[in-house]
Design a protein around this motif. Structure first.
Motif, mmCIF file in Angstrom:
data_model
loop_
_atom_site.group_PDB
_atom_site.id
_atom_site.type_symbol
_atom_site.label_atom_id
_atom_site.label_comp_id
_atom_site.label_asym_id
_atom_site.label_seq_id
_atom_site.Cartn_x
_atom_site.Cartn_y
_atom_site.Cartn_z
ATOM 1 N N ALA A 145 -2.069 -12.735 12.737
ATOM 2 C CA ALA A 145 -3.743 -12.940 11.618
ATOM 3 C C ALA A 145 -3.772 -10.918 11.247
ATOM 4 N N ALA A 146 -4.277 -11.006 10.117
ATOM 5 C CA ALA A 146 -3.972 -9.922 9.663
ATOM 6 C C ALA A 146 -5.409 -9.628 8.704
ATOM 7 N N VAL A 147 -6.481 -8.765 8.653
ATOM 8 C CA VAL A 147 -7.443 -8.208 7.704
ATOM 9 C C VAL A 147 -7.266 -6.895 7.229
ATOM 10 N N ALA A 148 -8.306 -7.030 6.407
ATOM 11 C CA ALA A 148 -8.621 -5.593 5.453
ATOM 12 C C ALA A 148 -7.249 -5.341 4.370
ATOM 13 N N ILE A 149 -6.582 -6.512 3.531
ATOM 14 C CA ILE A 149 -5.263 -6.215 3.031
ATOM 15 C C ILE A 149 -5.779 -6.018 1.670
ATOM 16 N N GLN A 150 -5.203 -4.668 1.496
ATOM 17 C CA GLN A 150 -5.680 -4.126 0.139
ATOM 18 C C GLN A 150 -3.586 -3.963 -0.548
ATOM 19 N N PRO A 151 -3.722 -4.160 -2.241
ATOM 20 C CA PRO A 151 -2.235 -3.559 -2.474
ATOM 21 C C PRO A 151 -2.559 -2.106 -2.042
ATOM 22 N N TYR A 152 -1.080 -0.953 -2.149
ATOM 23 C CA TYR A 152 -1.094 -0.445 -1.923
ATOM 24 C C TYR A 152 -0.071 0.821 -2.926
ATOM 25 N N ASP A 153 0.831 -0.628 -3.073
ATOM 26 C CA ASP A 153 1.795 0.946 -4.554
ATOM 27 C C ASP A 153 2.567 -0.067 -4.414
ATOM 28 N N ILE A 154 3.289 -0.058 -6.065
ATOM 29 C CA ILE A 154 4.831 -0.796 -5.931
ATOM 30 C C ILE A 154 5.469 0.229 -6.750
ATOM 31 N N GLU A 155 6.670 -0.308 -6.647
ATOM 32 C CA GLU A 155 7.997 0.374 -7.253
ATOM 33 C C GLU A 155 8.590 -0.828 -8.513
ATOM 34 N N ALA A 156 8.843 -0.165 -9.432
ATOM 35 C CA ALA A 156 8.926 -1.059 -10.569
ATOM 36 C C ALA A 156 10.878 -0.664 -11.306
ATOM 37 N N THR A 157 11.402 -1.245 -10.677
ATOM 38 C CA THR A 157 13.139 -1.118 -11.322
ATOM 39 C C THR A 157 13.533 -1.860 -12.430
ATOM 40 N N ASP A 158 12.563 -2.767 -13.252
ATOM 41 C CA ASP A 158 12.240 -2.353 -14.448
ATOM 42 C C ASP A 158 11.540 -3.398 -14.693
ATOM 43 N N ALA A 159 11.322 -3.968 -16.343
ATOM 44 C CA ALA A 159 9.818 -4.517 -16.590
ATOM 45 C C ALA A 159 9.447 -6.049 -15.791
ATOM 46 N N HIS A 160 10.536 -6.319 -15.160
ATOM 47 C CA HIS A 160 10.977 -7.666 -14.470
ATOM 48 C C HIS A 160 10.592 -7.992 -12.965
ATOM 49 N N ASN A 161 11.141 -6.836 -12.247
ATOM 50 C CA ASN A 161 10.810 -6.564 -11.397
ATOM 51 C C ASN A 161 10.230 -5.764 -10.119
ATOM 52 N N ALA A 162 10.413 -6.196 -9.472
ATOM 53 C CA ALA A 162 9.517 -4.228 -8.389
ATOM 54 C C ALA A 162 9.004 -5.331 -6.871
ATOM 55 N N VAL A 163 8.693 -4.323 -6.274
ATOM 56 C CA VAL A 163 8.619 -4.067 -4.859
ATOM 57 C C VAL A 163 6.792 -3.863 -4.570
ATOM 58 N N VAL A 164 5.983 -4.189 -3.633
ATOM 59 C CA VAL A 164 5.011 -4.508 -3.930
ATOM 60 C C VAL A 164 4.492 -3.590 -2.326
ATOM 61 N N SER A 165 3.691 -2.789 -1.782
ATOM 62 C CA SER A 165 3.886 -2.531 -0.194
ATOM 63 C C SER A 165 2.012 -3.024 -0.964
ATOM 64 N N VAL A 166 2.030 -3.659 0.857
ATOM 65 C CA VAL A 166 0.158 -4.350 0.614
ATOM 66 C C VAL A 166 -0.015 -3.689 2.251
ATOM 67 N N ALA A 167 -1.167 -3.070 2.751
ATOM 68 C CA ALA A 167 -1.702 -2.525 4.153
ATOM 69 C C ALA A 167 -2.783 -3.481 4.023
ATOM 70 N N PHE A 168 -2.273 -2.674 5.732
ATOM 71 C CA PHE A 168 -3.069 -4.253 6.221
ATOM 72 C C PHE A 168 -3.568 -3.825 7.391
ATOM 73 N N GLN A 169 -4.068 -4.549 8.141
ATOM 74 C CA GLN A 169 -5.386 -3.867 9.639
ATOM 75 C C GLN A 169 -5.006 -5.664 10.268
ATOM 76 N N SER A 170 -3.899 -5.470 11.557
ATOM 77 C CA SER A 170 -3.890 -6.091 12.697
ATOM 78 C C SER A 170 -3.830 -5.644 14.049
ATOM 79 N N GLY A 171 -4.750 -6.176 14.560
ATOM 80 C CA GLY A 171 -5.858 -5.455 16.047
ATOM 81 C C GLY A 171 -5.551 -3.811 15.595
ATOM 82 N N PRO A 172 -5.128 -3.352 15.909
ATOM 83 C CA PRO A 172 -5.199 -2.215 16.126
ATOM 84 C C PRO A 172 -5.092 -1.414 15.054
ATOM 85 N N ARG A 173 -3.150 -1.568 15.026
ATOM 86 C CA ARG A 173 -2.680 -1.368 13.884
ATOM 87 C C ARG A 173 -2.574 -1.023 12.858
#
Length: 337
Positions: A145-173
């Motif tokens: 289970a995860a809560v507090a899911i929020q977009p955090y950062d993005i790294e785009a290699t070109d106009a079509h491809n990217a890797v998105v970092s999403v922050a979330f909370q699971s338990g105390p972590r």
């Protein structure tokens, strides 16, 4: 030597008549050419001149080619520049839309249990390319289970491809989910799709917070302000507009909680030394309602009191005559002391 005239002069007796021929003796022979001293009079020496010219032109050509190529290579290696001179962010990839898409996907991907496996699979279909594993690597056992899911950062290699970092909370972590996504582009409907398996990563640790030096406290002003602020926060919580006007500076208007909270305690007031207008800090304890039951001050019934919540506020106060009035209320800044 002067040339002799062949014209007959009648004043000269028995002179010769006009001659029809030229006498070679009338002209002097041209002087002989002097032989050149040293050097070679032949045409073979010209190859040195032409060789030098070829080397010179080759050198000029190399300089010109390098001079043109260097800035061209720098230009082509840089990111594309827009018409106004600005460099488009994220290599032209639509970052905000892509991060929103990845955060939606994370909300489904990060929550699973065996009882909800079929529903989760159907929900994930909206994000996945055709042929991808509908459970995205989950074997159907265990739960997460995860809560507090929020977009955090993005790294785009070109106009079509990217890797998105999403922050979330699971338990105390607090954790991060890395999601590779693909964007089809404007001509293909501006659509997104998850391009590969996500990866859960540790989130950055909290930053070290340096201490802030305590300001010089005005004890006299603190004693004057404390009863004023207690009355202010009581009416600020209840929404008593008439009562609130007694504490608000002239020409100012402040909203209130209108009964959402009940004032419980003014725990601390920090009033730095200053003039007639100052920015102060107040630590306020609110009584938090439990459900639809409004809290009652002084009661010990947990159902009526609910709980308490301690919060810090920054207030701008003005002294008019012998009284202090509140001009503004904002959230607290750095912890003092």
């Amino acid at each position: 030597m002067a040339r002799r005239s062949t014209v007959h002069d009648p004043r000269i007796a028995d002179g010769p008549g006009l001659s029809a021929t030229l006498d070679p003796a009338d002209y002097e022979a041209p002087p002989p050419r002097r032989p050149r001293r040293g050097g070679w009079s032949g045409g073979g020496g010209r190859w040195l001149v032409w060789t030098g010219r070829i080397i010179l032109w080759a050198l000029i050509l190399v300089i010109l080619v390098n001079g043109v190529r260097a800035p061209f290579e720098r230009f082509t290696q840089q990111e594309p520049v827009m018409s106004n001179g600005a460099v488009p962010a994220h290599n032209g990839f639509p970052a905000e839309q892509g991060m929103a898409f990845a955060a939606q996907f994370a909300g489904v991907y990060l929550n699973f249990n065996p009882d909800d496996a079929a529903s989760r699979s159907r929900k994930l279909t909206a994000f996945l390319a055709e042929g991808m594993d509908p459970q995205m690597g989950w074997d159907g056992f265990g739960s997460y289970a995860a809560v507090a899911i929020q977009p955090y950062d993005i790294e785009a290699t070109d106009a079509h491809n990217a890797v998105v970092s999403v922050a979330f909370q699971s338990g105390p972590r607090r954790l991060m989910l890395s999601v590779p996504i693909y964007y089809s582009g404007d001509e293909a409907g501006r659509r997104f799709v998850v391009a590969g398996r996500p990866a859960i990563l540790p989130a950055p640790a909290p930053a070290e917070l340096p201490q802030v030096a305590e300001p010089e406290i005005d004890e006299a002003a603190t004693a004057e302000l404390k009863p004023q602020l207690e009355g202010f926060f009581q009416d600020y919580a209840s929404g008593d507009a008439a009562g609130l006007e007694r504490y608000v500076a002239a020409g100012k208007s402040l909203p209130s909680f209108a009964g959402a909270f009940t004032f419980s305690q003014l725990k601390e007031v920090v009033v730095p030394v200053g003039g007639a207008t100052r920015e102060i800090q107040a630590v306020v304890v609110w009584a938090v309602p439990s459900g639809d039951v409004l809290p009652t001050p002084g009661t010990t019934d947990p159902a009526a009191v609910g709980g308490t919540l301690e919060q810090v506020y920054r207030l701008t106060v003005e002294k008019q005559g012998d009284k202090w009035f509140v001009a503004d209320v904002r959230g607290g800044g750095r912890v003092i002391g």
